[in-house]
Design a protein around this motif. Structure first.
Motif, short mmCIF file in Angstrom:
data_model
loop_
_atom_site.label_atom_id
_atom_site.label_comp_id
_atom_site.label_asym_id
_atom_site.label_seq_id
_atom_site.Cartn_x
_atom_site.Cartn_y
_atom_site.Cartn_z
N GLN A 1 95.25 58.36 -12.42
CA GLN A 1 95.97 57.24 -11.81
C GLN A 1 96.36 56.24 -12.89
OE1 GLN A 1 96.76 57.51 -8.74
NE2 GLN A 1 97.65 55.54 -8.24
N GLN A 3 97.88 52.28 -13.55
CA GLN A 3 98.14 50.95 -13.00
C GLN A 3 99.22 50.27 -13.82
OE1 GLN A 3 94.65 51.88 -13.60
NE2 GLN A 3 94.93 52.73 -11.55
N THR A 5 101.35 46.69 -14.11
CA THR A 5 101.32 45.29 -13.72
C THR A 5 102.50 44.56 -14.32
OG1 THR A 5 98.89 45.36 -13.66
CG2 THR A 5 99.95 43.19 -13.68
N SER A 26 95.28 53.10 -17.65
CA SER A 26 94.89 54.31 -16.96
C SER A 26 93.42 54.59 -17.17
CB SER A 26 95.72 55.49 -17.47
OG SER A 26 95.24 56.70 -16.94
N TYR A 113 104.66 56.70 -10.61
CA TYR A 113 103.80 55.52 -10.47
C TYR A 113 104.66 54.27 -10.47
CZ TYR A 113 100.14 58.83 -11.82
OH TYR A 113 99.31 59.91 -11.88
N GLY A 115 104.64 49.88 -10.00
CA GLY A 115 103.90 48.65 -9.95
C GLY A 115 104.11 47.95 -8.62
N GLN A 116 103.48 46.82 -8.46
CA GLN A 116 103.58 46.05 -7.22
C GLN A 116 104.89 45.28 -7.14
OE1 GLN A 116 101.37 46.02 -4.54
NE2 GLN A 116 100.66 47.81 -5.67
#
Length: 124
Positions: A1, A3, A5, A26, A113, A115-116
């Motif tokens: 996974q 991440q 940001t 990661s 993948y 991000g938010q």
């Protein structure tokens, strides 16, 4: 996974500039410099739109047609970050901007993948 940001969003006047940054991490310890990175955006009521991408070496960049020389994507493999410098912003650039990357090394074909997102609002 992985991440992702994003930072750097905000309110800017038309004609102004803004720089978005994305930090990748990661738990599996994957090597950032082996993966393409990119940016997408989505405005209210519209579909997600490709903004820019950069290959793992940082030598090759791709941009959406609407960019027209106003944006520049770059990466720092030592810091595992990717940036998007945006100039000459207009109201049509108002959107949530997402940092993306692939799960496949040395591949530019998929964005697995996300991000938010960070909000960019351009006031006229």
């Amino acid at each position: 996974q992985v991440q992702l940001t994003e930072t750097g969003g905000g309110l800017v006047q038309a004609g102004g500039s803004l720089t978005l940054s994305c930090s990748a991490s990661s738990a599996s310890g994957r090597t950032f410099s082996q993966y393409a990175m990119g940016w997408f955006r989505q405005a209210p009521g519209k579909e997600r739109e490709f903004v820019a991408a950069i290959e793992w070496t940082g030598d090759v960049e791709y941009y959406g047609d609407f960019v027209k020389g106003r944006f520049t994507i770059s990466r720092d493999n030592a810091k595992s970050t990717v940036s998007l410098q945006m100039n000459s912003l207009n109201s049509e650039d108002t959107a949530t901007y997402y940092c993306v990357t692939s799960k496949v090394a040395y591949n530019l074909g998929s964005w697995d993948y996300w991000g938010q997102g960070t909000q960019v609002t351009v006031s006229s």
